[in-house]
Design a protein around this motif. Sequence first.
Motif, PDB file in Angstrom:
ATOM      1  N   LEU A  33      36.457  14.787  25.816  1.00  0.00           N
ATOM      2  CA  LEU A  33      35.556  15.396  24.828  1.00  0.00           C
ATOM      3  C   LEU A  33      34.260  15.856  25.484  1.00  0.00           C
ATOM      4  O   LEU A  33      33.164  15.610  24.989  1.00  0.00           O
ATOM      5  N   GLY A  34      34.418  16.518  26.635  1.00  0.00           N
ATOM      6  CA  GLY A  34      33.272  17.205  27.212  1.00  0.00           C
ATOM      7  C   GLY A  34      33.040  18.471  26.398  1.00  0.00           C
ATOM      8  O   GLY A  34      33.522  18.596  25.260  1.00  0.00           O
ATOM      9  N   ALA A  35      32.306  19.417  26.982  1.00  0.00           N
ATOM     10  CA  ALA A  35      31.999  20.656  26.248  1.00  0.00           C
ATOM     11  C   ALA A  35      33.281  21.366  25.811  1.00  0.00           C
ATOM     12  O   ALA A  35      33.397  21.814  24.657  1.00  0.00           O
ATOM     13  N   MET A  36      34.259  21.445  26.710  1.00  0.00           N
ATOM     14  CA  MET A  36      35.475  22.193  26.384  1.00  0.00           C
ATOM     15  C   MET A  36      36.396  21.414  25.454  1.00  0.00           C
ATOM     16  O   MET A  36      36.914  21.947  24.474  1.00  0.00           O
ATOM     17  N   ASN A  92      37.986   9.740  24.572  1.00  0.00           N
ATOM     18  CA  ASN A  92      37.080  10.096  25.662  1.00  0.00           C
ATOM     19  C   ASN A  92      36.685   8.834  26.405  1.00  0.00           C
ATOM     20  O   ASN A  92      36.520   7.765  25.811  1.00  0.00           O
ATOM     21  N   ARG A  93      36.517   8.957  27.728  1.00  0.00           N
ATOM     22  CA  ARG A  93      36.139   7.793  28.547  1.00  0.00           C
ATOM     23  C   ARG A  93      34.849   7.163  28.025  1.00  0.00           C
ATOM     24  O   ARG A  93      34.780   5.958  27.830  1.00  0.00           O
ATOM     25  N   THR A  94      33.848   8.001  27.782  1.00  0.00           N
ATOM     26  CA  THR A  94      32.604   7.504  27.195  1.00  0.00           C
ATOM     27  C   THR A  94      32.762   7.578  25.678  1.00  0.00           C
ATOM     28  O   THR A  94      32.743   8.662  25.091  1.00  0.00           O
ATOM     29  N   LYS A 117      30.925   9.704  22.756  1.00  0.00           N
ATOM     30  CA  LYS A 117      31.143  11.149  22.539  1.00  0.00           C
ATOM     31  C   LYS A 117      32.208  11.420  21.483  1.00  0.00           C
ATOM     32  O   LYS A 117      32.339  12.540  20.993  1.00  0.00           O
ATOM     33  N   LEU A 159      40.227  17.162  30.870  1.00  0.00           N
ATOM     34  CA  LEU A 159      39.358  16.307  31.675  1.00  0.00           C
ATOM     35  C   LEU A 159      38.704  17.127  32.781  1.00  0.00           C
ATOM     36  O   LEU A 159      38.882  18.345  32.848  1.00  0.00           O
ATOM     37  N   LEU A 160      37.956  16.443  33.627  1.00  0.00           N
ATOM     38  CA  LEU A 160      37.138  17.157  34.610  1.00  0.00           C
ATOM     39  C   LEU A 160      37.973  17.854  35.681  1.00  0.00           C
ATOM     40  O   LEU A 160      37.794  19.033  35.958  1.00  0.00           O
ATOM     41  N   GLU A 193      44.007   9.664  37.162  1.00  0.00           N
ATOM     42  CA  GLU A 193      43.394   8.342  36.917  1.00  0.00           C
ATOM     43  C   GLU A 193      43.716   7.881  35.487  1.00  0.00           C
ATOM     44  O   GLU A 193      43.986   6.708  35.250  1.00  0.00           O
ATOM     45  N   GLN A 194      43.713   8.815  34.552  1.00  0.00           N
ATOM     46  CA  GLN A 194      43.923   8.432  33.149  1.00  0.00           C
ATOM     47  C   GLN A 194      45.385   8.451  32.727  1.00  0.00           C
ATOM     48  O   GLN A 194      45.818   7.597  31.952  1.00  0.00           O
ATOM     49  N   THR A 231      41.054  22.276  34.671  1.00  0.00           N
ATOM     50  CA  THR A 231      41.141  23.207  35.804  1.00  0.00           C
ATOM     51  C   THR A 231      41.575  22.459  37.055  1.00  0.00           C
ATOM     52  O   THR A 231      40.946  21.473  37.451  1.00  0.00           O
ATOM     53  N   ALA A 242      37.788  31.214  29.297  1.00  0.00           N
ATOM     54  CA  ALA A 242      36.787  31.294  28.217  1.00  0.00           C
ATOM     55  C   ALA A 242      35.786  30.177  28.419  1.00  0.00           C
ATOM     56  O   ALA A 242      36.079  29.192  29.117  1.00  0.00           O
ATOM     57  N   PRO A 295      33.274  27.318  26.233  1.00  0.00           N
ATOM     58  CA  PRO A 295      33.520  26.580  24.979  1.00  0.00           C
ATOM     59  C   PRO A 295      33.184  27.364  23.707  1.00  0.00           C
ATOM     60  O   PRO A 295      33.947  27.319  22.739  1.00  0.00           O
TER      61      PRO A 295
HETATM   62  N1  LIG Z   1      33.084  24.561  30.185  1.00  0.00           N
HETATM   63  C1  LIG Z   1      33.657  25.707  30.516  1.00  0.00           C
HETATM   64  O1  LIG Z   1      33.067  26.802  30.416  1.00  0.00           O
HETATM   65  C2  LIG Z   1      35.079  25.727  31.009  1.00  0.00           C
HETATM   66  C3  LIG Z   1      35.768  26.954  31.104  1.00  0.00           C
HETATM   67  C4  LIG Z   1      37.085  26.957  31.554  1.00  0.00           C
HETATM   68  C5  LIG Z   1      37.684  25.778  31.940  1.00  0.00           C
HETATM   69  N2  LIG Z   1      36.984  24.588  31.831  1.00  0.00           N
HETATM   70  C6  LIG Z   1      37.640  23.368  32.294  1.00  0.00           C
HETATM   71  O2  LIG Z   1      37.759  22.418  31.250  1.00  0.00           O
HETATM   72  C7  LIG Z   1      37.699  21.102  31.813  1.00  0.00           C
HETATM   73  C8  LIG Z   1      36.640  20.311  31.053  1.00  0.00           C
HETATM   74  O3  LIG Z   1      35.421  20.994  31.203  1.00  0.00           O
HETATM   75  P1  LIG Z   1      34.148  20.624  30.341  1.00  0.00           P
HETATM   76  O4  LIG Z   1      33.298  21.837  30.290  1.00  0.00           O
HETATM   77  O5  LIG Z   1      34.558  19.965  29.081  1.00  0.00           O
HETATM   78  O6  LIG Z   1      33.455  19.563  31.318  1.00  0.00           O
HETATM   79  P2  LIG Z   1      32.411  18.423  30.933  1.00  0.00           P
HETATM   80  O7  LIG Z   1      31.610  18.832  29.749  1.00  0.00           O
HETATM   81  O8  LIG Z   1      31.717  18.082  32.190  1.00  0.00           O
HETATM   82  O9  LIG Z   1      33.335  17.201  30.482  1.00  0.00           O
HETATM   83  C9  LIG Z   1      34.126  16.523  31.424  1.00  0.00           C
HETATM   84  C10 LIG Z   1      35.058  15.612  30.700  1.00  0.00           C
HETATM   85  O10 LIG Z   1      35.868  14.951  31.660  1.00  0.00           O
HETATM   86  C11 LIG Z   1      35.716  13.536  31.455  1.00  0.00           C
HETATM   87  N3  LIG Z   1      35.890  12.830  32.715  1.00  0.00           N
HETATM   88  C12 LIG Z   1      35.333  13.120  33.917  1.00  0.00           C
HETATM   89  N4  LIG Z   1      35.782  12.266  34.851  1.00  0.00           N
HETATM   90  C13 LIG Z   1      36.615  11.406  34.207  1.00  0.00           C
HETATM   91  C14 LIG Z   1      37.399  10.304  34.630  1.00  0.00           C
HETATM   92  N5  LIG Z   1      37.431   9.915  35.901  1.00  0.00           N
HETATM   93  N6  LIG Z   1      38.154   9.673  33.695  1.00  0.00           N
HETATM   94  C15 LIG Z   1      38.157  10.097  32.404  1.00  0.00           C
HETATM   95  N7  LIG Z   1      37.436  11.114  31.943  1.00  0.00           N
HETATM   96  C16 LIG Z   1      36.687  11.782  32.842  1.00  0.00           C
HETATM   97  C17 LIG Z   1      34.345  13.361  30.869  1.00  0.00           C
HETATM   98  O11 LIG Z   1      34.283  12.115  30.248  1.00  0.00           O
HETATM   99  P3  LIG Z   1      32.861  11.362  30.032  1.00  0.00           P
HETATM  100  O12 LIG Z   1      32.303  11.924  28.757  1.00  0.00           O
HETATM  101  O13 LIG Z   1      33.236   9.941  29.964  1.00  0.00           O
HETATM  102  O14 LIG Z   1      32.017  11.685  31.230  1.00  0.00           O
HETATM  103  C18 LIG Z   1      34.350  14.532  29.883  1.00  0.00           C
HETATM  104  O15 LIG Z   1      35.119  14.232  28.744  1.00  0.00           O
HETATM  105  C19 LIG Z   1      37.363  21.258  33.303  1.00  0.00           C
HETATM  106  O16 LIG Z   1      38.515  21.142  34.084  1.00  0.00           O
HETATM  107  C20 LIG Z   1      36.805  22.673  33.358  1.00  0.00           C
HETATM  108  O17 LIG Z   1      36.973  23.283  34.625  1.00  0.00           O
HETATM  109  C21 LIG Z   1      35.707  24.542  31.364  1.00  0.00           C
END
Ligand SMILES: NC(=O)c1ccc[n+]([C@@H]2O[C@H](COP(=O)([O-])OP(=O)(O)OC[C@H]3O[C@@H](n4cnc5c(N)ncnc54)[C@H](OP(=O)(O)O)[C@@H]3O)[C@@H](O)[C@H]2O)c1
Length: 289
Positions: A11-14, A33-35, A38, A67-68, A75-76, A94, A121, A123
């Motif tokens: 549940l990061g931004a995407m 979500n790990r944290t 959120k 996830l990241l 890991e998950q 990604t 895209a 988010p």
């Molecule tokens: N944002 C964009 O514009 C965009 C565009 C295209 C593709 N993407 C892809 O979408 C994916 C997510 O991006 P995002 O923007 O949502 O990133 P983000 O906001 O940084 O969120 C990262 C997510 O991954 C989790 N995470 C990181 N390390 C972890 C671990 N070891 N175990 C479990 N959970 C873990 C984080 O959990 P915590 O909350 O616990 O830290 C969070 O839910 C990425 O692969 C990114 O490349 C993003």
Amino acid sequence: MPKGTISILGLGAMGSAIAERLRESGYETTVWNRTAAKAEPHRAAGSNVAATVAEAAAASDLLLVVLLDHASVHEQLEPAAPALKGKTVVNLTTTTPGESRSTAAWAAEQGVTYLDGAIMAVPDMIGRPGSRLLYSGDENAYAIARPALETLGTAEYEGADPGLAELKDMALLTAMYAMFGGVLQAVAMMRTVGVPAVETARDVAAWLGEVVPLAEPTVAVVDGGAYDPAPGQDVHFTRAAVGSLITAAREQGVGADFLEPLMKHLEELAATGRGTADWVSAVEQLKIG
Ligand SMILES: NC(=O)c1ccc[n+]([C@@H]2O[C@H](COP(=O)([O-])OP(=O)(O)OC[C@H]3O[C@@H](n4cnc5c(N)ncnc54)[C@H](OP(=O)(O)O)[C@@H]3O)[C@@H](O)[C@H]2O)c1
């Protein structure tokens, strides 16, 4: 009445944008979500919240993983493999094409139906015009997930090789970064005479708008490989042109680090008797191994 149940891991931004879109499209969602904090806004908005990945897997036959990176996915997912057996997993994280293929192989060993996805895209675009997502891997998984995936943006199935979606994503991003390298080079040159970066960027955008449509006819020769004699611009001409660009930058006290690799390949073609070949034959120089 809910359309179906989907679990979202991450549940990061995407992941948050995806969960929100699926809710507003009428899906019942379970999020993890790990944290844990959120997940609370999602609970408030109507999602079920799972305490563990295994619990999220038990809640739905279809899981979206956002996830990241590759390491966090494994890991998950690995400890939750027994709960994932028989489920359909769409990994939107990604990763590189090689990582996608290795996750697909791991999933097959666990009895998980696996589809890989690449999100073209940000988010805010999810579920809106211009949002484009690429998929590859198990075609049956794509058929199962497709109605939900189509709520996120245009869905394009690239083929059975699980690395294809990420490969295309990364090829397009490569072109984008190389283009922005060119923008930076132009900015560096023009700021030597006091032109603001945004003004140069405006000029560059107008210029690129004219020349980008030439990409297709320019590279058409690559598919046939009949480079010599050049159907388009030859190596000799292009080498002189790029050489002038590099000299012009240096005259202004600016390096041409992004252009020099291209020049190196043009020099090599000229030095090996291929000066009359089409300059796009430089693509053949990129092969390694
Ligand atoms: N944002 C964009 O514009 C965009 C565009 C295209 C593709 N993407 C892809 O979408 C994916 C997510 O991006 P995002 O923007 O949502 O990133 P983000 O906001 O940084 O969120 C990262 C997510 O991954 C989790 N995470 C990181 N390390 C972890 C671990 N070891 N175990 C479990 N959970 C873990 C984080 O959990 P915590 O909350 O616990 O830290 C969070 O839910 C990425 O692969 C990114 O490349 C993003």
